[in-house]
Motif scaffolding. Structure first.
Motif, PDB file in Angstrom:
ATOM      1  N   LEU A   1       0.846  -1.232  -0.055  1.00 50.59           N
ATOM      2  CA  LEU A   1       0.056   0.144   0.001  1.00 50.59           C
ATOM      3  C   LEU A   1       0.844   1.226   0.040  1.00 50.59           C
ATOM      4  O   LEU A   1       0.557   2.261  -0.499  1.00 50.59           O
ATOM      5  CB  LEU A   1      -0.909   0.086   1.124  1.00 50.59           C
ATOM      6  N   PHE A   2       2.074   1.094   0.787  1.00 50.39           N
ATOM      7  CA  PHE A   2       3.080   2.278   0.707  1.00 50.39           C
ATOM      8  C   PHE A   2       3.526   2.472  -0.658  1.00 50.39           C
ATOM      9  O   PHE A   2       3.720   3.882  -1.173  1.00 50.39           O
ATOM     10  CB  PHE A   2       3.940   2.193   1.732  1.00 50.39           C
ATOM     11  N   ARG A   3       4.091   1.441  -1.385  1.00 48.19           N
ATOM     12  CA  ARG A   3       4.650   1.792  -2.563  1.00 48.19           C
ATOM     13  C   ARG A   3       3.318   2.432  -3.401  1.00 48.19           C
ATOM     14  O   ARG A   3       3.714   3.261  -4.577  1.00 48.19           O
ATOM     15  CB  ARG A   3       4.860   0.243  -3.206  1.00 48.19           C
ATOM     16  N   LEU A   4       2.260   1.934  -3.458  1.00 46.86           N
ATOM     17  CA  LEU A   4       1.170   2.441  -4.440  1.00 46.86           C
ATOM     18  C   LEU A   4       0.912   4.154  -4.086  1.00 46.86           C
ATOM     19  O   LEU A   4       0.878   4.838  -4.714  1.00 46.86           O
ATOM     20  CB  LEU A   4      -0.419   1.819  -4.165  1.00 46.86           C
ATOM     21  N   MET A   5       1.040   4.515  -2.684  1.00 42.61           N
ATOM     22  CA  MET A   5       0.935   5.592  -2.370  1.00 42.61           C
ATOM     23  C   MET A   5       1.932   6.546  -2.952  1.00 42.61           C
ATOM     24  O   MET A   5       1.721   7.682  -3.352  1.00 42.61           O
ATOM     25  CB  MET A   5       0.568   5.787  -1.015  1.00 42.61           C
ATOM     26  N   ALA A   6       3.050   5.992  -2.945  1.00 46.68           N
ATOM     27  CA  ALA A   6       4.301   6.852  -3.291  1.00 46.68           C
ATOM     28  C   ALA A   6       4.401   6.778  -4.675  1.00 46.68           C
ATOM     29  O   ALA A   6       4.601   8.079  -5.468  1.00 46.68           O
ATOM     30  CB  ALA A   6       5.557   5.899  -2.971  1.00 46.68           C
ATOM     31  N   SER A   7       3.927   5.937  -5.394  1.00 48.05           N
ATOM     32  CA  SER A   7       3.939   6.105  -6.902  1.00 48.05           C
ATOM     33  C   SER A   7       2.988   7.015  -7.260  1.00 48.05           C
ATOM     34  O   SER A   7       3.173   7.916  -8.242  1.00 48.05           O
ATOM     35  CB  SER A   7       3.503   4.688  -7.606  1.00 48.05           C
ATOM     36  N   LEU A   8       1.597   7.280  -6.744  1.00 48.93           N
ATOM     37  CA  LEU A   8       0.619   8.168  -7.099  1.00 48.93           C
ATOM     38  C   LEU A   8       1.229   9.422  -6.560  1.00 48.93           C
ATOM     39  O   LEU A   8       0.909  10.712  -7.237  1.00 48.93           O
ATOM     40  CB  LEU A   8      -0.588   7.925  -6.294  1.00 48.93           C
ATOM     41  N   GLU A   9       2.105   9.853  -5.365  1.00 50.53           N
ATOM     42  CA  GLU A   9       2.664  10.949  -5.141  1.00 50.53           C
ATOM     43  C   GLU A   9       3.419  11.349  -6.205  1.00 50.53           C
ATOM     44  O   GLU A   9       3.556  12.617  -6.692  1.00 50.53           O
ATOM     45  CB  GLU A   9       3.210  10.719  -3.823  1.00 50.53           C
ATOM     46  N   ARG A  10       4.344  10.352  -6.524  1.00 50.29           N
ATOM     47  CA  ARG A  10       5.293  10.851  -7.988  1.00 50.29           C
ATOM     48  C   ARG A  10       4.476  11.351  -9.066  1.00 50.29           C
ATOM     49  O   ARG A  10       5.035  12.532  -9.832  1.00 50.29           O
ATOM     50  CB  ARG A  10       6.168   9.656  -8.143  1.00 50.29           C
ATOM     51  N   LYS A  11       3.537  10.652  -9.354  1.00 50.86           N
ATOM     52  CA  LYS A  11       2.470  11.077 -10.540  1.00 50.86           C
ATOM     53  C   LYS A  11       1.937  12.435 -10.255  1.00 50.86           C
ATOM     54  O   LYS A  11       1.959  13.326 -10.984  1.00 50.86           O
ATOM     55  CB  LYS A  11       1.719  10.221 -10.613  1.00 50.86           C
ATOM     56  N   ARG A  12       1.502  12.857  -9.032  1.00 54.43           N
ATOM     57  CA  ARG A  12       0.912  14.163  -8.876  1.00 54.43           C
ATOM     58  C   ARG A  12       1.871  15.234  -8.838  1.00 54.43           C
ATOM     59  O   ARG A  12       1.690  16.216  -9.379  1.00 54.43           O
ATOM     60  CB  ARG A  12       0.570  14.108  -7.338  1.00 54.43           C
TER      61      ARG A  12
END
Length: 499
Positions: free
Chosen positions: A452-463
């Motif tokens: 879940l942390f990796r998913l949130m981190a990837s979405l943060e990079r995309k943002r």
């Protein structure tokens, strides 16, 4: 009757005494063939002939200008049907070919070049024994053949050559002599003397005619040219009338077609105008569509950016941290244990032995709530629907067992609890797989919070990437607006002064 068994006395020219130089194809009344034979074949033949013009090099022109009818089952065909004078060319020299069309193949029996001025008179109607493959030409006064055929007949003593004078002066000595009186004998002698004088005058006239014929060779040539010119002129007149009739018919047909095509042309004009109007409408719709597409892209970009911002805020609400275990919880000499927490509540990797059940239930409740909100923001329908209720959250299996499973262990079957955690991890895997542009994969299905942390981190990079692109686009638009304003301010006012 009385001359049966005796050779015929035949002059070289016919009794009509037409000069040979004036003969042309128009004087031919028909063609006769005698004793036709094919090599190694004795059966009857089906015959026809074709007439060809002579080319520049004396060769035969392959395309015939006349083809006769077919005469069946014969070796001595006679063709008497000739076309009209206007339909035949004025020729004094041509090539005749006689063909056999028996069976499946057509075979040429005779190919003979013909010069009408060189033909010799043979007979009128009497039948002679002609050589094999002989061609005879029927003119106005009888049958003519080549000099070779005439020489053969003379050699076989079937005919005797005579001059015109000999033919006129020949007296038939055979037959019954009648008796007569003295007075009749005197009258006869007188008549014989008159006949002798007439014969002398005829001989003189014949000599003069022959002499004049020799002297007027040029005249005969001019007469031949005149006849050929007249025939050509008549043929051209016929062709002219035919062309005029064809042109009149063509004009009539063009007029009829024009009357038929005028309504169609009008319809085509209307269709063209309609097409132009539809093209303009299409261009307008295309422009509107491009504008709508651009607006859709902008709205989609803004929506995605806002969604990622909401997810960023979710990351602050449901904060996932990676912590080192405090000293005393692991043996010395071993690497320290890494613990993952959500909202400060520790959640191990699917192995909950020795852990506080309420803390585990609260952590799983936070995870289910975060997962529920992520699926809602990312518009991904979860395979196993969640019912987040903090420490009493549940999960439904709509595929296999179609039952509801708890995400808490107190007072429930441990197997159902473990299955619920497994389905929760499957939902996390589904969310990660749905975000393929993020470039992350599930390493281990049991690691709930790390995944879940990796998913949130990837979405943060995309943002952050989208925020950078948004700032660049805004900067370009601002620059373009300033440039337009400057150019508008530099444009002079060309309005007319008020009088």
């Amino acid at each position: 009757s009385m001359l049966a068994g005796f050779p015929l006395k035949v002059p070289k020219n016919g009794i009509a005494q037409m000069p040979p130089q004036l003969r042309c194809l128009h004087h031919v009344r028909g063609f006769v063939a005698r004793n036709l034979r094919l090599p190694h074949k004795l059966s009857l033949l089906n015959c026809y002939y074709s007439l060809h013009e002579v080319g520049e090099n004396g060769e035969k022109v392959e395309e015939p200008f006349y083809i006769s009818e077919v005469i069946y089952n014969t070796l001595n065909p006679s063709w008497c049907c000739m076309p009209k004078k206007a339909e035949m060319p004025y020729l004094v020299e041509f090539i005749i070919c006689i063909w056999n069309c028996s069976g499946n193949n057509t075979t040429c029996i005779i190919t003979m070049p013909v010069k009408l001025a060189e033909l010799s008179f043979v007979q009128t109607e009497e039948e002679l024994r002609f050589p094999q493959n002989t061609v005879l030409f029927r003119l106005t006064d009888g049958l003519y053949a080549t000099q070779a055929v005439r020489s053969t007949l003379i050699a076989e003593k079937q005919i005797i050559p005579l001059t015109l004078g000999q033919l006129k002066s020949e007296v038939k000595s055979k037959g019954t002599k009648l008796s007569f009186t003295r007075e009749e004998f005197g009258v006869l002698v007188k008549k014989q003397e008159e006949l002798s004088m007439c014969q002398q005058q005829l001989s003189i006239l014949s000599s003069e005619v022959e002499q004049k014929l020799k002297e007027k060779q040029e005249y005969f040539k001019f007469v031949t040219k005149r006849n050929a010119t007249e025939d050509a002129l008549e043929s051209l007149k016929m062709q002219l009338e035919k062309k005029r009739a064809e042109n009149a018919a063509a004009r009539q047909q063009i007029s009829e077609i024009s009357h038929q095509l005028l309504p169609r042309a009008q319809k085509l004009k209307e269709a063209e105008l309609s097409l132009l109007a539809k093209k303009k409408l299409l261009e307008k719709e295309k422009t509107e569509k491009e504008e709508n597409i651009e607006k859709y892209r902008e709205v989609t970009f803004s929506l995605t950016r806002n969604t990622l911002h909401l997810i960023h805020e979710l990351g602050h609400i449901f904060k996932i941290e990676r912590q080192i275990a405090p000293k005393g919880t692991y043996q010395e000499g071993t690497p320290p244990e890494v613990r993952w927490t959500i909202c400060t509540f520790y959640l191990p990797h699917s192995s909950f032995e020795g852990c506080d059940e309420d803390h585990i239930a609260i952590a799983l409740g936070y995870v289910s709530h975060l997962l529920f909100m992520l699926a809602k923001y990312l518009d991904v329908p979860l395979r196993y629907p969640l019912n987040p209720r903090c420490s009493r959250s549940t999960l439904t299996d709509t595929i296999t067992t179609k039952g509801q499973y708890p995400l808490y262990s107190r007072g429930v079957d441990s197997a159902r609890f473990q299955y619920a955690v497994f389905l929760l991890n499957k939902n996390i895997e589904q969310l990660i797989e749905s975000q393929q542009d993020c470039g992350i994969k599930v390493k281990s299905l049991r690691e709930t919070l790390p995944n879940l942390f990796r998913l949130m981190a990837s979405l943060e990079r995309k943002r952050k990437d989208m925020r950078g692109r948004s700032s660049n686009t805004t900067r370009r638009r601002t620059t373009s607006t300033i440039t337009d304003s400057d150019s508008a301010s530099r444009t002079p006012d060309v309005r007319k002064p008020t009088q």
